[in-house]
Write a protein that holds these residues in place. Structure first.
Motif, PDB file in Angstrom:
ATOM      1  N   UNK A   1     -10.616   6.789   4.160  1.00 56.82           N
ATOM      2  CA  UNK A   1     -11.423   6.637   5.383  1.00 56.82           C
ATOM      3  C   UNK A   1     -10.524   6.206   6.529  1.00 56.82           C
ATOM      4  N   UNK A   2     -10.910   6.591   7.733  1.00 57.46           N
ATOM      5  CA  UNK A   2     -10.111   6.203   8.882  1.00 57.46           C
ATOM      6  C   UNK A   2     -11.011   5.932  10.075  1.00 57.46           C
ATOM      7  N   UNK A   3     -10.812   4.767  10.657  1.00 62.36           N
ATOM      8  CA  UNK A   3     -11.481   4.419  11.908  1.00 62.36           C
ATOM      9  C   UNK A   3     -10.382   4.271  12.950  1.00 62.36           C
ATOM     10  N   UNK A   4      -9.568   3.229  12.800  1.00 65.75           N
ATOM     11  CA  UNK A   4      -8.471   3.005  13.746  1.00 65.75           C
ATOM     12  C   UNK A   4      -7.137   3.497  13.183  1.00 65.75           C
ATOM     13  N   UNK A   5      -7.070   3.741  11.884  1.00 65.10           N
ATOM     14  CA  UNK A   5      -5.833   4.162  11.242  1.00 65.10           C
ATOM     15  C   UNK A   5      -5.040   3.021  10.642  1.00 65.10           C
ATOM     16  N   UNK A   6      -5.500   1.797  10.838  1.00 63.66           N
ATOM     17  CA  UNK A   6      -4.772   0.625  10.343  1.00 63.66           C
ATOM     18  C   UNK A   6      -4.680   0.605   8.822  1.00 63.66           C
ATOM     19  N   UNK A   7      -5.769   0.924   8.131  1.00 64.72           N
ATOM     20  CA  UNK A   7      -5.744   0.939   6.661  1.00 64.72           C
ATOM     21  C   UNK A   7      -4.678   1.910   6.169  1.00 64.72           C
ATOM     22  N   UNK A   8      -4.646   3.097   6.726  1.00 69.12           N
ATOM     23  CA  UNK A   8      -3.674   4.101   6.290  1.00 69.12           C
ATOM     24  C   UNK A   8      -2.257   3.649   6.613  1.00 69.12           C
ATOM     25  N   UNK A   9      -2.028   3.133   7.819  1.00 62.78           N
ATOM     26  CA  UNK A   9      -0.684   2.674   8.201  1.00 62.78           C
ATOM     27  C   UNK A   9      -0.192   1.570   7.276  1.00 62.78           C
ATOM     28  N   UNK A  10      -1.044   0.588   6.998  1.00 61.83           N
ATOM     29  CA  UNK A  10      -0.649  -0.521   6.128  1.00 61.83           C
ATOM     30  C   UNK A  10      -0.421  -0.059   4.696  1.00 61.83           C
ATOM     31  N   UNK A  11      -1.250   0.848   4.232  1.00 59.72           N
ATOM     32  CA  UNK A  11      -1.117   1.349   2.869  1.00 59.72           C
ATOM     33  C   UNK A  11       0.150   2.183   2.720  1.00 59.72           C
ATOM     34  N   UNK A  12       0.424   3.039   3.679  1.00 60.61           N
ATOM     35  CA  UNK A  12       1.649   3.852   3.642  1.00 60.61           C
ATOM     36  C   UNK A  12       2.868   2.940   3.682  1.00 60.61           C
ATOM     37  N   UNK A  13       2.852   1.938   4.539  1.00 64.16           N
ATOM     38  CA  UNK A  13       3.966   0.996   4.654  1.00 64.16           C
ATOM     39  C   UNK A  13       4.262   0.316   3.324  1.00 64.16           C
ATOM     40  N   UNK A  14       3.234  -0.197   2.714  1.00 67.62           N
ATOM     41  CA  UNK A  14       3.416  -0.875   1.421  1.00 67.62           C
ATOM     42  C   UNK A  14       3.892   0.093   0.350  1.00 67.62           C
ATOM     43  N   UNK A  15       3.349   1.301   0.345  1.00 68.83           N
ATOM     44  CA  UNK A  15       3.751   2.292  -0.659  1.00 68.83           C
ATOM     45  C   UNK A  15       5.192   2.738  -0.464  1.00 68.83           C
ATOM     46  N   UNK A  16       5.603   2.930   0.776  1.00 70.37           N
ATOM     47  CA  UNK A  16       6.990   3.341   1.042  1.00 70.37           C
ATOM     48  C   UNK A  16       7.962   2.266   0.547  1.00 70.37           C
ATOM     49  N   UNK A  17       7.589   1.009   0.681  1.00 77.22           N
ATOM     50  CA  UNK A  17       8.447  -0.075   0.194  1.00 77.22           C
ATOM     51  C   UNK A  17       8.547  -0.073  -1.330  1.00 77.22           C
ATOM     52  N   UNK A  18       7.539   0.466  -2.010  1.00 75.77           N
ATOM     53  CA  UNK A  18       7.527   0.521  -3.469  1.00 75.77           C
ATOM     54  C   UNK A  18       8.104   1.822  -4.019  1.00 75.77           C
ATOM     55  N   UNK A  19       8.361   2.798  -3.156  1.00 74.33           N
ATOM     56  CA  UNK A  19       8.780   4.130  -3.600  1.00 74.33           C
ATOM     57  C   UNK A  19       9.960   4.054  -4.561  1.00 74.33           C
ATOM     58  N   UNK A  20       9.827   4.777  -5.653  1.00 74.66           N
ATOM     59  CA  UNK A  20      10.862   4.810  -6.681  1.00 74.66           C
ATOM     60  C   UNK A  20      10.596   3.858  -7.824  1.00 74.66           C
ATOM     61  N   UNK A  21       9.610   2.982  -7.665  1.00 68.74           N
ATOM     62  CA  UNK A  21       9.311   1.988  -8.701  1.00 68.74           C
ATOM     63  C   UNK A  21       8.250   2.469  -9.689  1.00 68.74           C
ATOM     64  N   UNK A  22       7.566   3.556  -9.338  1.00 67.12           N
ATOM     65  CA  UNK A  22       6.460   4.013 -10.174  1.00 67.12           C
ATOM     66  C   UNK A  22       5.137   3.404  -9.752  1.00 67.12           C
ATOM     67  N   UNK A  23       5.160   2.622  -8.679  1.00 66.84           N
ATOM     68  CA  UNK A  23       3.948   1.991  -8.166  1.00 66.84           C
ATOM     69  C   UNK A  23       3.617   2.553  -6.787  1.00 66.84           C
ATOM     70  N   UNK A  24       2.323   2.661  -6.510  1.00 67.59           N
ATOM     71  CA  UNK A  24       1.854   3.098  -5.200  1.00 67.59           C
ATOM     72  C   UNK A  24       0.736   2.153  -4.796  1.00 67.59           C
ATOM     73  N   UNK A  25       0.743   1.711  -3.553  1.00 72.83           N
ATOM     74  CA  UNK A  25      -0.356   0.889  -3.036  1.00 72.83           C
ATOM     75  C   UNK A  25      -1.461   1.855  -2.623  1.00 72.83           C
ATOM     76  N   UNK A  26      -2.619   1.746  -3.250  1.00 76.70           N
ATOM     77  CA  UNK A  26      -3.723   2.664  -2.930  1.00 76.70           C
ATOM     78  C   UNK A  26      -4.567   2.145  -1.776  1.00 76.70           C
ATOM     79  N   UNK A  27      -4.628   0.830  -1.599  1.00 76.13           N
ATOM     80  CA  UNK A  27      -5.495   0.267  -0.559  1.00 76.13           C
ATOM     81  C   UNK A  27      -4.968  -1.102  -0.143  1.00 76.13           C
TER      82      UNK A  27
END
Length: 157
Positions: A48-74
Motif C-alpha cells: 500500500x502507498x499513501x505518502x511512500x514512507x512505508x515503501x522507502x523505509x522498507x526498501x532502506x532496511x532491506x537494502x541494508x540486509x541484502x546478501x544475508x538471506x533476509x528481507x524486511x517486508x514491512x
C-alpha cells in the motif's frame, strides 16, 4: 563463510569423482544478494502507498540486509498492521485512529499516545491498485519461478 573444500565421491561402480567448488562461494554470495534485492523489488507493487514512507523505509532496511538471506517486508512503525491487512483499534477504548487535519490541509491519522493496538476482523482497504495484505506472499506467488531462474542463471544453471 568458510572456504569450501573439494568434494570426493565414489560411485557404485568404483568411479571416483573429485569436485572442486572454490569459485562457488562468490557465486552463492552474488545469487543471495541478487535474490534479496529482487524479492524487495517484486514486493513493491503489492505494497500500500499513501505518502511512500512505508515503501522507502522498507526498501532502506532491506537494502541494508541484502546478501544475508533476509528481507524486511514491512518497516515500523505501522508496517505490521498494514502487512496484516486488518483494522487496528486501541485495546482500551476499542476505537480507531483519530483523524487530524494539519495546518497544511493534509489529513493524518493517529492513535492516542501509548495506545496498545489490537487487530480486528475488519480488513483494511488499500487505495493503491494492486496493493494487498501479505505482499511478500503475493510477490512469491507471482514471481517465484523468476526468482528460481535468476538464481540458477547466476549459479550457472
Amino acid at each position: 563463510m568458510a572456504e569450501l573444500k573439494p568434494i570426493r565421491m565414489t560411485g557404485p561402480n568404483g568411479t571416483e569423482v573429485r569436485l572442486t567448488v572454490s569459485g562457488l562461494n562468490a557465486d552463492l554470495k552474488q545469487a543471495q544478494y541478487w535474490l534479496d534485492n529482487q524479492v524487495m523489488t517484486d514486493m513493491i507493487p503489492y505494497m500500500p502507498m499513501d505518502t511512500g514512507t512505508l515503501i522507502q523505509n522498507t526498501v532502506s532496511r532491506s537494502r541494508a540486509l541484502a546478501g544475508s538471506g533476509l528481507v524486511c517486508a514491512a518497516a515500523p512503525p505501522y508496517g505490521r498492521y498494514l502487512y496484516e491487512g486488518k483494522v487496528m483499534v486501541d485495546s482500551e477504548t476499542g476505537k480507531g485512529a483519530r483523524r487530524i487535519m494539519l495546518p497544511t490541509g493534509e489529513i493524518i491519522y493517529r492513535h492516542r499516545k501509548g495506545a496498545r493496538l489490537v487487530a480486528t476482523d475488519r480488513p483494511l482497504t488499500f487505495q493503491r491498485p494492486g496493493a494487498e495484505a501479505h505482499w511478500f506472499e503475493a510477490a512469491r506467488r507471482d514471481h517465484f519461478e523468476q526468482w528460481v531462474e535468476g538464481v540458477q542463471k547466476i549459479l550457472g544453471g
